[in-house]
Design an enzyme around this catalytic site. Structure first.
Site, PDB file in Angstrom:
ATOM      1  N   HIS A   1       0.813  -1.214   0.000  1.00  0.00           N
ATOM      2  CA  HIS A   1       0.000   0.000   0.000  1.00  0.00           C
ATOM      3  C   HIS A   1       0.850   1.268   0.000  1.00  0.00           C
ATOM      4  O   HIS A   1       0.652   2.127  -0.842  1.00  0.00           O
ATOM      5  CB  HIS A   1      -1.085   0.048   1.062  1.00  0.00           C
ATOM      6  CG  HIS A   1      -2.059   1.124   0.714  1.00  0.00           C
ATOM      7  ND1 HIS A   1      -2.959   0.983  -0.318  1.00  0.00           N
ATOM      8  CD2 HIS A   1      -2.173   2.392   1.123  1.00  0.00           C
ATOM      9  CE1 HIS A   1      -3.597   2.113  -0.484  1.00  0.00           C
ATOM     10  NE2 HIS A   1      -3.155   2.988   0.372  1.00  0.00           N
TER      11      HIS A   1
ATOM     12  N   TYR B   1       1.761   5.328  -2.490  1.00  0.00           N
ATOM     13  CA  TYR B   1       2.054   6.726  -2.153  1.00  0.00           C
ATOM     14  C   TYR B   1       3.455   7.116  -2.601  1.00  0.00           C
ATOM     15  O   TYR B   1       3.725   8.288  -2.841  1.00  0.00           O
ATOM     16  CB  TYR B   1       1.834   6.974  -0.657  1.00  0.00           C
ATOM     17  CG  TYR B   1       0.375   6.856  -0.341  1.00  0.00           C
ATOM     18  CD1 TYR B   1      -0.513   7.845  -0.791  1.00  0.00           C
ATOM     19  CD2 TYR B   1      -0.145   5.751   0.286  1.00  0.00           C
ATOM     20  CE1 TYR B   1      -1.857   7.712  -0.593  1.00  0.00           C
ATOM     21  CE2 TYR B   1      -1.499   5.608   0.485  1.00  0.00           C
ATOM     22  CZ  TYR B   1      -2.360   6.592   0.044  1.00  0.00           C
ATOM     23  OH  TYR B   1      -3.704   6.462   0.218  1.00  0.00           O
TER      24      TYR B   1
ATOM     25  N   HIS C   1      -9.756   1.054 -10.918  1.00  0.00           N
ATOM     26  CA  HIS C   1      -9.430   2.060  -9.903  1.00  0.00           C
ATOM     27  C   HIS C   1      -7.976   2.520 -10.024  1.00  0.00           C
ATOM     28  O   HIS C   1      -7.692   3.710 -10.105  1.00  0.00           O
ATOM     29  CB  HIS C   1      -9.694   1.482  -8.505  1.00  0.00           C
ATOM     30  CG  HIS C   1      -8.994   2.203  -7.398  1.00  0.00           C
ATOM     31  ND1 HIS C   1      -9.388   3.447  -6.962  1.00  0.00           N
ATOM     32  CD2 HIS C   1      -7.901   1.889  -6.670  1.00  0.00           C
ATOM     33  CE1 HIS C   1      -8.579   3.856  -6.000  1.00  0.00           C
ATOM     34  NE2 HIS C   1      -7.658   2.930  -5.811  1.00  0.00           N
ATOM     35  N   PHE C   2      -7.034   1.572 -10.068  1.00  0.00           N
ATOM     36  CA  PHE C   2      -5.646   2.052 -10.005  1.00  0.00           C
ATOM     37  C   PHE C   2      -5.128   2.567 -11.343  1.00  0.00           C
ATOM     38  O   PHE C   2      -4.073   3.182 -11.388  1.00  0.00           O
ATOM     39  CB  PHE C   2      -4.717   1.041  -9.317  1.00  0.00           C
ATOM     40  CG  PHE C   2      -4.470  -0.265 -10.003  1.00  0.00           C
ATOM     41  CD1 PHE C   2      -3.795  -0.321 -11.207  1.00  0.00           C
ATOM     42  CD2 PHE C   2      -4.870  -1.455  -9.411  1.00  0.00           C
ATOM     43  CE1 PHE C   2      -3.546  -1.539 -11.820  1.00  0.00           C
ATOM     44  CE2 PHE C   2      -4.626  -2.676 -10.019  1.00  0.00           C
ATOM     45  CZ  PHE C   2      -3.961  -2.707 -11.225  1.00  0.00           C
ATOM     46  N   HIS C   3      -5.902   2.351 -12.421  1.00  0.00           N
ATOM     47  CA  HIS C   3      -5.512   3.052 -13.643  1.00  0.00           C
ATOM     48  C   HIS C   3      -5.919   4.529 -13.578  1.00  0.00           C
ATOM     49  O   HIS C   3      -5.407   5.345 -14.338  1.00  0.00           O
ATOM     50  CB  HIS C   3      -6.077   2.358 -14.882  1.00  0.00           C
ATOM     51  CG  HIS C   3      -5.230   1.194 -15.326  1.00  0.00           C
ATOM     52  ND1 HIS C   3      -5.324  -0.041 -14.765  1.00  0.00           N
ATOM     53  CD2 HIS C   3      -4.228   1.105 -16.245  1.00  0.00           C
ATOM     54  CE1 HIS C   3      -4.427  -0.857 -15.321  1.00  0.00           C
ATOM     55  NE2 HIS C   3      -3.747  -0.184 -16.217  1.00  0.00           N
TER      56      HIS C   3
ATOM     57  N   ARG D   1     -10.302  -9.736 -12.466  1.00  0.00           N
ATOM     58  CA  ARG D   1      -9.087  -9.133 -12.979  1.00  0.00           C
ATOM     59  C   ARG D   1      -8.096 -10.248 -13.302  1.00  0.00           C
ATOM     60  O   ARG D   1      -8.351 -11.412 -13.004  1.00  0.00           O
ATOM     61  CB  ARG D   1      -8.494  -8.182 -11.931  1.00  0.00           C
ATOM     62  CG  ARG D   1      -8.052  -8.897 -10.682  1.00  0.00           C
ATOM     63  CD  ARG D   1      -7.609  -7.958  -9.573  1.00  0.00           C
ATOM     64  NE  ARG D   1      -6.337  -7.329  -9.856  1.00  0.00           N
ATOM     65  CZ  ARG D   1      -5.552  -6.731  -8.935  1.00  0.00           C
ATOM     66  NH1 ARG D   1      -5.943  -6.711  -7.674  1.00  0.00           N
ATOM     67  NH2 ARG D   1      -4.430  -6.162  -9.258  1.00  0.00           N
ATOM     68  N   ARG D   2      -6.967  -9.917 -13.899  1.00  0.00           N
ATOM     69  CA  ARG D   2      -5.842 -10.833 -14.042  1.00  0.00           C
ATOM     70  C   ARG D   2      -6.197 -12.141 -14.715  1.00  0.00           C
ATOM     71  O   ARG D   2      -5.850 -13.222 -14.229  1.00  0.00           O
ATOM     72  CB  ARG D   2      -5.245 -11.156 -12.673  1.00  0.00           C
ATOM     73  CG  ARG D   2      -4.697  -9.963 -11.968  1.00  0.00           C
ATOM     74  CD  ARG D   2      -4.096 -10.354 -10.655  1.00  0.00           C
ATOM     75  NE  ARG D   2      -2.971  -9.484 -10.337  1.00  0.00           N
ATOM     76  CZ  ARG D   2      -2.202  -9.611  -9.283  1.00  0.00           C
ATOM     77  NH1 ARG D   2      -2.397 -10.569  -8.437  1.00  0.00           N
ATOM     78  NH2 ARG D   2      -1.207  -8.793  -9.087  1.00  0.00           N
TER      79      ARG D   2
END
Lengths: 609, 171
Positions: free
Chosen positions: A236, A240, A387-389, A450-451
């Protein structure tokens, strides 16, 4: 432009040695971006069944591992070390203590990622017995070639040395300026590195104590829950680590491009301190659905996660306020009318603003992920990459590309080849990502995982909503293609820029904040205090879960086997997929009499395996 | 330290939002009773599942009044049993474990979703409604044949469930 401005020295003029390292770091980053983009487009078209002619589905996971590792390890972190070197040297206004040490860490990072990269790419050929199809998360007991883990370790050590290099330079500065406040950009670099040291210690421990010895055959087995938990201890805060360079740019560079100034220097410091404190004791929120971790630990992690929204919400305020200040100084008026006076033709500005907008959307889907119980709906569905794209794939990546248009001329004395192409490229990225990410979120709600190489299944259909699975696939494919084209334009623009002659007059300045550092309490600059509190929070969040995991399963796990991905895995997999292909027939039998059916399934698997 | 009035307002808004989010999750847990997969079950030897009383024979069985237990094994690249047959309008507690690597267990389009880790047993309880066929899929990458790993969950009428079980003591 006045004659005085034209002769103002650029970063390249003042710190030529540092500029060279920064350029090398950026080029490493862009090379990885290019590779990542090629794997990205292959993956998009394969997964959506638009074009499956290039790779076998069993090779899809090699592509996926390469896309993940090259994008989120090499592209992001090489850009970070370049940007941080620039920010630290610029804001302290002094060179690094010893440039040979600087080249050493750069060399270590390149060596490490090359080792890891080779072990991944070897998965495409049968000529060498090597592969690392374990994806970015490398969950045991799937096992990669030792070179994969060794390379990661070398790379991480390289980043540690980079941090040490920056800390030493700051300490040297501090001896000369004992009473001065830490310059804001340096403060951001140092706090981010504190977070990185804490976070990466866990993945380094996991790799060096367990995964590398295990892949070398020195230990028999590992505890999958333990290595997974150590991964997310790092996994996580690493997001950041990708994001903080973008924040640094939003706080310090974006306002000045808008013609304004940062609204509040103290609040920027508070935000970075909050990230030091809160970004690590939250990793268990990636393991909400893990057996073997008690609900209470998950709840603590969830609470910390929600409070981690605070620094990002504060950032949204400060950045918008700083930009608005710039717009009003340029003559903007009205409640929203000021937006018109902003420099939208500048790709650096527009790119960063669009990235920030996408980050807000990503923040909302992140709140869903963080919500422990609604997470059941979308855990491990394609919602999550959707989300993370938005976050790393746009807030970070698009900010980096946009910032390149601003910073590259200053570290090379070469003007950008074409700002028009730059503007087109950043807008294209935004459109492509809006299409792709939105459709991914929608598919995730349908339960699409996913994946996976082939998200369509033989035995069932997804519920029909949001236009349906097939239509959403087309949106994903179009979006992914636009993103690939955008990357090509970006890289082309950089390459053509490198061919430009050197000129003078490319210096840009960063004006001081409206509310300056003297408004900030001194304690904010006392880094030891924040390291101490951060460590206490990490111990509170992790000591008990880790103790419980080790107590339950032991350091080396409850006799879990080893599943190397490079030994005959593909052949075995093909056999078993063929077995499941006949399973509809088996299912019918099973439905009539499930005991007989089970026996038949077991037999047919043996026959095909 | 000087904080602008608008900044204070925004800060207050942010803190309220965060508290609301935490509150909504807490409500989900204590109100509707959405429990998390946790460490309720003991460790298990993934190499010796065929000696385990629950997993030697993956199956569904009645454990209480309208309450059923399903013992499921995930392995490269299938689920057992498949289909998992349960009667309509009942409570089903799923116990899922893995024989080899980490897998996912997701009943497509529902919130029945859990990680499956070798050495651990995932326990989730779901309420099933009217008769329906659901797709079951693995949502964690588990090797080169991952995309072929699927199964079924059949919710059948009570009569049908009773008929199925006439031939044998388990379903």
């Amino acid at each position: 432009m006045s004659a005085e401005l034209e002769t103002e020295p650029t970063f390249f003029d003042t710190f030529p040695e540092e500029a060279k390292v920064i350029r090398a770091a950026f080029l490493g980053s862009f090379f990885a971006l290019g590779l990542g983009a090629v794997f990205g487009i292959i993956q998009t078209l394969h997964r959506t069944d638009i074009f499956r002619g290039l790779i076998e589905s069993t090779d899809y996971y090699t592509v996926l591992t390469a896309h993940g590792v090259f994008m989120v390890i090499s592209f992001t972190i090489f850009f970070l070390v370049g940007l941080f070197t620039w920010a630290l040297v610029r804001s302290l206004d002094r060179p690094l203590v010893n440039i040979r040490i600087t080249w050493t860490w750069y060399g270590l990072m390149v060596t490490g990622i090359t080792m890891t990269g080779v072990s991944i790419l070897a998965g495409f050929t049968d000529a060498v017995e090597m592969s690392a199809d374990v994806l970015f998360t490398f969950y045991a007991p799937l096992q990669a070639h030792p070179l994969f883990y060794a390379g990661l370790a070398v790379f991480i050590v390289g980043t540690w040395l980079a941090g040490a290099d920056w800390f030493r330079t700051w300490l040297a500065w501090k001896r000369d300026n004992p009473d001065e406040r830490i310059p804001l950009q340096t403060f951001m670099v140092l706090t981010t590195m504190i977070m990185w040291y804490i976070a990466s210690s866990a993945v380094a421990a996991s790799v060096l104590l367990f995964l590398l010895p295990w892949s070398l055959g020195l230990i028999e087995s590992v505890n999958p829950t333990l290595t997974r938990t150590l991964f997310w201890f790092f996994g996580h805060p690493v997001v950041y680590f990708w994001l903080m360079p973008a924040y640094l740019l939003w706080y310090t560079v974006l306002p000045s491009i808008a013609g304004g100034r940062l609204f509040s220097d103290p609040l920027a410091r508070v935000v970075f301190v909050l990230f030091v404190l809160l970004s690590t004791p939250v990793g268990i929120h990636h393991q909400y659905l893990d057996p073997g971790i008690a609900e209470g630990f998950k709840f603590i992690s969830m609470t910390n996660t929600m409070f981690l929204l605070l620094p990002s919400l504060l950032t949204a305020f400060t950045v918008v306020a700083s930009v608005e200040y710039g717009a009003r100084k340029r003559g903007g008026t009205g409640l929203f009318g000021w937006l018109r006076t902003l420099p939208w033709r500048n790709p650096a500005f527009t790119g960063m603003m669009l990235a920030g907008l996408m980050f807000a959307a990503g923040g909302f889907s992140g709140m869903v992920n963080a919500g422990m119980n609604i997470n059941y709906m979308i855990h491990n569905t394609i919602w999550v990459p959707g989300h993370f794209h938005l976050t790393v794939g746009t807030a970070v990546a698009l900010t980096f590309m946009a910032a390149t248009y601003w910073i590259w001329p200053q570290i090379t004395n070469k003007p950008i080849y074409s700002l028009q192409i730059g503007l087109f490229q950043v807008v294209l990225w935004f459109i492509g990502m809006a299409l792709m990410s939105n459709a991914m979120h929608a598919q995730g709600m349908l339960g699409v995982p996913r994946r996976t190489a082939e998200p369509e299944y033989s035995g069932f259909e997804y519920p029909t909503a949001f236009g349906g699975f097939e239509e959403l696939n087309i949106q994903i494919a179009i979006g992914g293609t636009l993103l690939f084209i955008s990357t090509v334009f970006f890289l082309g623009n950089v390459v053509l820029t490198m061919g430009n002659p050197r000129v003078s007059g490319l210096a840009e300045s960063i004006p001081p904040a409206l509310s300056g550092p003297t408004d900030a309490p001194r304690v904010l600059d006392d880094l030891r205090v924040w390291v101490g509190i951060a460590l206490v929070l990490v111990v509170l969040a992790y000591a008990l879960p880790l103790a419980a995991i080790i107590n339950d399963g032991g350091l080396l796990g409850p006799g879990v086997g080893t599943y190397p991905v490079w030994v005959d895995a593909a052949a075995r997999a093909l056999g078993q997929v063929a077995a499941t292909a006949v399973s509809p027939v088996v299912d019918t039998l099973a439905f009539a009499s499930s005991r007989v059916g089970d026996a038949a399934a077991a037999v047919s698997v043996e026959v095909f395996a | 330290m000087h904080i602008h009035a608008y900044e204070k307002l925004w800060l207050a808004f942010a803190v309220i939002l965060i508290l609301l989010l935490i509150g909504s999750v807490t409500y989900g847990a204590v109100g509707p009773g959405v429990a998390m997969v946790a460490d309720s079950e003991d460790q298990i030897d993934p190499g010796a599942l065929d000696e385990d009383e629950r997993f030697a024979e993956p199956r569904v069985e009645q454990v209480g009044d309208n309450h059923y237990a399903a013992y499921v094994i995930a392995y490269q690249f299938a689920f057992e049993p498949s289909p998992i047959v349960v009667p309509e309008n009942s409570r089903v507690t799923l116990y899922v474990t893995s024989r080899d690597v980490i897998h996912g267990f997701e009943v497509a389009g529902t919130n029945a979703n859990t990680m499956v880790v070798p050495g651990e047993v995932s326990e989730i309880t779901v309420e099933v409604g009217e008769p329906q066929e659901y797709g079951l899929l693995c949502n964690e990458y588990c090797g080169a044949g991952h995309h072929g790993m699927e199964g079924k969950v059949h919710v059948v009428s009570e009569e049908e469930y009773a008929n199925l079980n006439e031939g044998g003591e388990t379903a």
